[in-house]
Write a protein that holds these residues in place. Structure first.
Motif, PDB file in Angstrom:
ATOM      1  N   GLU A  40       0.837  -1.210   0.000  1.00  0.00           N
ATOM      2  CA  GLU A  40       0.000   0.000   0.000  1.00  0.00           C
ATOM      3  C   GLU A  40       0.862   1.247   0.000  1.00  0.00           C
ATOM      4  O   GLU A  40       0.508   2.257  -0.606  1.00  0.00           O
ATOM      5  CB  GLU A  40      -0.886   0.026   1.258  1.00  0.00           C
ATOM      6  CG  GLU A  40      -2.213  -0.664   1.068  1.00  0.00           C
ATOM      7  CD  GLU A  40      -3.178  -0.292   2.186  1.00  0.00           C
ATOM      8  OE1 GLU A  40      -2.852  -0.613   3.347  1.00  0.00           O
ATOM      9  OE2 GLU A  40      -4.231   0.288   1.899  1.00  0.00           O
ATOM     10  N   ILE A  41       2.008   1.167   0.675  1.00  0.00           N
ATOM     11  CA  ILE A  41       2.947   2.302   0.679  1.00  0.00           C
ATOM     12  C   ILE A  41       3.505   2.488  -0.734  1.00  0.00           C
ATOM     13  O   ILE A  41       3.595   3.608  -1.248  1.00  0.00           O
ATOM     14  CB  ILE A  41       4.088   2.048   1.697  1.00  0.00           C
ATOM     15  CG1 ILE A  41       3.528   2.028   3.123  1.00  0.00           C
ATOM     16  CG2 ILE A  41       5.195   3.092   1.540  1.00  0.00           C
ATOM     17  CD1 ILE A  41       4.514   1.594   4.191  1.00  0.00           C
ATOM     18  N   ALA A  42       3.864   1.365  -1.385  1.00  0.00           N
ATOM     19  CA  ALA A  42       4.392   1.421  -2.760  1.00  0.00           C
ATOM     20  C   ALA A  42       3.351   2.038  -3.693  1.00  0.00           C
ATOM     21  O   ALA A  42       3.659   2.905  -4.520  1.00  0.00           O
ATOM     22  CB  ALA A  42       4.766   0.017  -3.232  1.00  0.00           C
ATOM     23  N   LEU A  43       2.113   1.586  -3.517  1.00  0.00           N
ATOM     24  CA  LEU A  43       1.017   2.085  -4.371  1.00  0.00           C
ATOM     25  C   LEU A  43       0.817   3.591  -4.158  1.00  0.00           C
ATOM     26  O   LEU A  43       0.681   4.356  -5.123  1.00  0.00           O
ATOM     27  CB  LEU A  43      -0.265   1.304  -4.049  1.00  0.00           C
ATOM     28  CG  LEU A  43      -1.526   1.722  -4.795  1.00  0.00           C
ATOM     29  CD1 LEU A  43      -1.343   1.561  -6.304  1.00  0.00           C
ATOM     30  CD2 LEU A  43      -2.725   0.885  -4.320  1.00  0.00           C
ATOM     31  N   ALA A  44       0.823   4.001  -2.899  1.00  0.00           N
ATOM     32  CA  ALA A  44       0.625   5.423  -2.596  1.00  0.00           C
ATOM     33  C   ALA A  44       1.724   6.265  -3.235  1.00  0.00           C
ATOM     34  O   ALA A  44       1.462   7.312  -3.820  1.00  0.00           O
ATOM     35  CB  ALA A  44       0.605   5.632  -1.078  1.00  0.00           C
ATOM     36  N   ARG A  45       2.970   5.791  -3.149  1.00  0.00           N
ATOM     37  CA  ARG A  45       4.077   6.558  -3.726  1.00  0.00           C
ATOM     38  C   ARG A  45       3.969   6.583  -5.255  1.00  0.00           C
ATOM     39  O   ARG A  45       4.242   7.617  -5.886  1.00  0.00           O
ATOM     40  CB  ARG A  45       5.425   5.968  -3.288  1.00  0.00           C
ATOM     41  CG  ARG A  45       6.619   6.815  -3.708  1.00  0.00           C
ATOM     42  CD  ARG A  45       6.571   8.195  -3.057  1.00  0.00           C
ATOM     43  NE  ARG A  45       7.617   9.089  -3.551  1.00  0.00           N
ATOM     44  CZ  ARG A  45       7.428  10.389  -3.797  1.00  0.00           C
ATOM     45  NH1 ARG A  45       6.252  10.941  -3.569  1.00  0.00           N
ATOM     46  NH2 ARG A  45       8.410  11.129  -4.227  1.00  0.00           N
ATOM     47  N   ALA A  46       3.572   5.463  -5.852  1.00  0.00           N
ATOM     48  CA  ALA A  46       3.426   5.406  -7.311  1.00  0.00           C
ATOM     49  C   ALA A  46       2.388   6.419  -7.772  1.00  0.00           C
ATOM     50  O   ALA A  46       2.579   7.119  -8.771  1.00  0.00           O
ATOM     51  CB  ALA A  46       3.044   3.996  -7.745  1.00  0.00           C
ATOM     52  N   ILE A  47       1.291   6.514  -7.023  1.00  0.00           N
ATOM     53  CA  ILE A  47       0.225   7.461  -7.381  1.00  0.00           C
ATOM     54  C   ILE A  47       0.747   8.898  -7.248  1.00  0.00           C
ATOM     55  O   ILE A  47       0.525   9.734  -8.118  1.00  0.00           O
ATOM     56  CB  ILE A  47      -1.031   7.215  -6.510  1.00  0.00           C
ATOM     57  CG1 ILE A  47      -1.650   5.862  -6.890  1.00  0.00           C
ATOM     58  CG2 ILE A  47      -2.050   8.344  -6.683  1.00  0.00           C
ATOM     59  CD1 ILE A  47      -2.692   5.353  -5.903  1.00  0.00           C
ATOM     60  N   GLU A  48       1.502   9.163  -6.181  1.00  0.00           N
ATOM     61  CA  GLU A  48       2.086  10.511  -6.011  1.00  0.00           C
ATOM     62  C   GLU A  48       3.025  10.862  -7.162  1.00  0.00           C
ATOM     63  O   GLU A  48       3.005  11.964  -7.693  1.00  0.00           O
ATOM     64  CB  GLU A  48       2.882  10.587  -4.701  1.00  0.00           C
ATOM     65  CG  GLU A  48       2.014  10.618  -3.450  1.00  0.00           C
ATOM     66  CD  GLU A  48       2.831  10.462  -2.167  1.00  0.00           C
ATOM     67  OE1 GLU A  48       2.205  10.356  -1.097  1.00  0.00           O
ATOM     68  OE2 GLU A  48       4.085  10.415  -2.224  1.00  0.00           O
ATOM     69  N   LEU A  49       3.846   9.887  -7.559  1.00  0.00           N
ATOM     70  CA  LEU A  49       4.857  10.160  -8.597  1.00  0.00           C
ATOM     71  C   LEU A  49       4.235  10.391  -9.975  1.00  0.00           C
ATOM     72  O   LEU A  49       4.846  11.003 -10.837  1.00  0.00           O
ATOM     73  CB  LEU A  49       5.863   8.999  -8.684  1.00  0.00           C
ATOM     74  CG  LEU A  49       6.862   8.877  -7.530  1.00  0.00           C
ATOM     75  CD1 LEU A  49       7.628   7.559  -7.629  1.00  0.00           C
ATOM     76  CD2 LEU A  49       7.841  10.042  -7.535  1.00  0.00           C
TER      77      LEU A  49
END
Lengths: 245, 325
Positions: A40-49
């Motif tokens: 979920e952390i990876a997903l959140a960062r991907a969405i931010e990027l």
């Protein structure tokens, strides 16, 4: 920038872990499954990027159709589309091979996983993917930025951190600190139903590991209570009885 | 046939976890009537390298080129795989450290090896099988894994196997390998040491505190107790989520799993997620004012009382003990 986020379907963190079939199977009765918290952390960062039209986020999951609610949750959080490889996740190598096969046909600029799944804790898929794709991998990162063709990551080491720059594409396993997990809003939940979820069939992999059985940690004896007015007794017990100081 | 162990150095020195891995790998070599080769990559002095022979390595390979001075998992995995082939090793042992976790899976893929990560026991090789116990469900359970491939990689959890003196008199020898340029794409920019204190994953004693401390300003006594005991400090998830302490101190199911000899939990109720991360601790002490706190069910020793009263008393008691020791 196109980012692939690998997500795993794991028991909720409050799960009391038990086994059945003579301790050979994880007992899923009454267990709530969730997106692995590190994923979920990876997903959140991907969405931010990729926010603001800077790219797309695809989530990939290796697992059976019963896990689709977890994939839909990822779409509700904000992934653009999803891929499910239609096979039980036999072990980390099996999962890594399936994802690598997909990436060979559909290249990505960045591949993210969680630092580890909270069920088998291997931290293996990120590094295996790197090896299978012959690209850099960095496990257990606390910070991730992308600037043009390069990423900058902070990797956790014992008693500190390392800062690395890595040319895209690479694989990174994310930990706390990279981003705050995102909670899906109503619009996300509604749109998740219609976002594309492609199902692909697995490639064959020769298994090199099998789980034979499970056990829970041996119970500890009754706690020995020390009166609050005799703290010195605790130090004495730790030294003379437990022999740990 | 042989066993290969990777000896990870930190600033040119080997930590105890390396000697544990060497002792463990030697035991596997003995199980299979074969020899143990240790490999070090980076800049480690000859004296330090020779220490690997103190714990049972029959042969010590040293790869010390400028290019391989800093850890880059992709490049180090290539070196270890090549050494494994040169030594005809069928078992490779790597410590399950932060770096080891990025390294072992790459080595396994290169060697076509099955991997047992998070290993906590020697392999059971009865009936021609190769079974290893590993942690699972973030410390809530163990799984026994069978590796069915000819080559095998084991990532051993620090502090799960004892150090065994077993001097062979082996001297380090240089091992030369050709490196691939494509292994060096990742570039190390800087290494930042957070403190000169004991790091949490390495610590034999951990002093951990939770919301019972009421605020970050009250951590002085936790740090003082930790310093006195040569311990690392840790915290529960609500504490790191609130920003009272850094994430790197968060112990639990979604933080770090630790397996120290002594874990002291102060003002932590003992939620199932926290207990998962500390279940491998050898001795657990709980200080909590709530006698019903779930932590007491898994603790070896407990003091029911207010942290603000007990911890200062404990600091005094440890000082007295140290003065007399």
């Amino acid at each position: 920038m196109n980012i692939l986020v690998c997500i795993s379907n794991v028991p909720d963190t409050t799960t009391k872990v038990t086994f059945n079939a003579n301790n050979t199977q994880f007992n899923t009765a009454g267990v709530q499954f969730i997106i692995n918290p590190y994923d979920e952390i990876a997903l959140a960062r991907a969405i931010e990027l990729t926010d603001g039209g800077k790219g797309a986020v695809t989530v990939i999951h290796v697992g059976e159709a019963a896990n689709e609610p977890t994939i839909r949750k990822a779409l509700a959080i904000g992934a653009t589309d999803a891929v499910r490889v239609n096979a039980p996740a036999h072990d980390a190598y099996f999962v890594a091979v399936q994802i690598a096969e997909y990436v060979k046909q559909h290249p990505f600029d960045l591949i993210l996983t969680g630092r580890e799944s909270i069920d088998y804790n291997g931290s293996k898929v990120a590094a295996m993917l790197g090896e299978l794709l012959d690209i850099p991998s960095v496990s257990i990162i606390k910070k991730l930025d992308v600037d043009g063709a390069n990423g900058t990551v902070e990797r956790e080491i014992e008693g500190g951190k390392e800062v690395l720059t890595i040319p895209l594409p690479f694989v990174a396993g994310t930990a706390e600190g990279v981003a705050e997990p995102k909670i899906p809003n109503m619009r996300g939940i509604m749109s998740a139903r219609t976002k594309p979820l492609t199902v692909v069939e697995p490639v064959e992999v020769k298994a090199s590991s099998e789980i034979i059985s499970y056990e829970t940690p041996a119970p500890r004896g009754q706690v020995k209570l020390i009166p609050a007015d005799d703290v010195a007794k605790l130090v004495d017990l730790l030294h003379n009885e437990a022999k740990v100081i | 046939m042989s066993v290969l162990v990777y000896a990870e150095n930190a600033d040119g020195k080997f930590k105890k976890s390396v000697f544990e891995a060497v002792s463990y790998a030697r035991a596997i070599a003995d199980q299979n009537n074969t020899t143990l080769t240790a490999i070090s990559i980076g800049n480690v002095a000859a004296d330090e390298l020779s220490a690997l022979g103190q714990y049972g390595a029959h042969k010590i390979l040293n790869v010390s080129t400028d290019k391989l001075k800093n850890f880059i998992n992709q490049a180090y995995a290539s070196v270890i795989a090549k050494a494994s082939e040169a030594e005809q090793a069928d078992v490779v042992v790597i410590s399950n450290t932060f770096s080891g976790r990025g390294l072992a899976p790459r080595v396994a893929v290169k060697l076509g090896a099955g991997i047992a990560d998070g290993a906590v026991s020697l392999p059971d090789t009865g009936n021609g099988k190769f079974l290893i116990k590993k942690t699972a469900f973030s410390g809530k359970a163990f799984a026994t894994v069978e590796l069915t491939s000819a080559n095998k990689v084991i990532a051993l959890i620090p502090n799960s196997y004892k150090v065994i003196e077993n001097a062979t008199g082996a001297k380090p020898e240089d091992f030369t390998v050709e490196t691939n340029e494509s292994d060096f794409k990742a570039l190390l920019k800087e290494i930042v040491k957070s403190t000169d204190k004991v790091s949490l994953p390495d610590a034999e004693i951990v002093v951990s505190a939770g919301r019972g401390l009421k605020g970050p300003e009250n951590w002085g006594m936790i740090e003082e107790l930790a310093d006195l005991l040569g311990a690392a400090t840790a915290c529960s998830k609500p504490v790191s989520d609130a920003g009272w302490r850094p994430h790197s101190e968060h112990v639990g199911q979604t933080g770090i799993a630790v397996s120290p000899n002594l874990y002291i939990a102060i003002g932590i109720s003992g939620a199932i997620q926290h207990l998962a991360g500390i279940s491998s601790s050898k001795v657990i002490v709980v200080i909590n004012k709530d006698p019903e706190a779930p932590f007491y069910k898994v603790a070896d020793y407990g003091i029911v009382g207010d942290a603000f009263e007990i911890v200062p008393k404990l600091i005094e008691a440890v000082k007295t003990y140290k003065a007399s020791a």
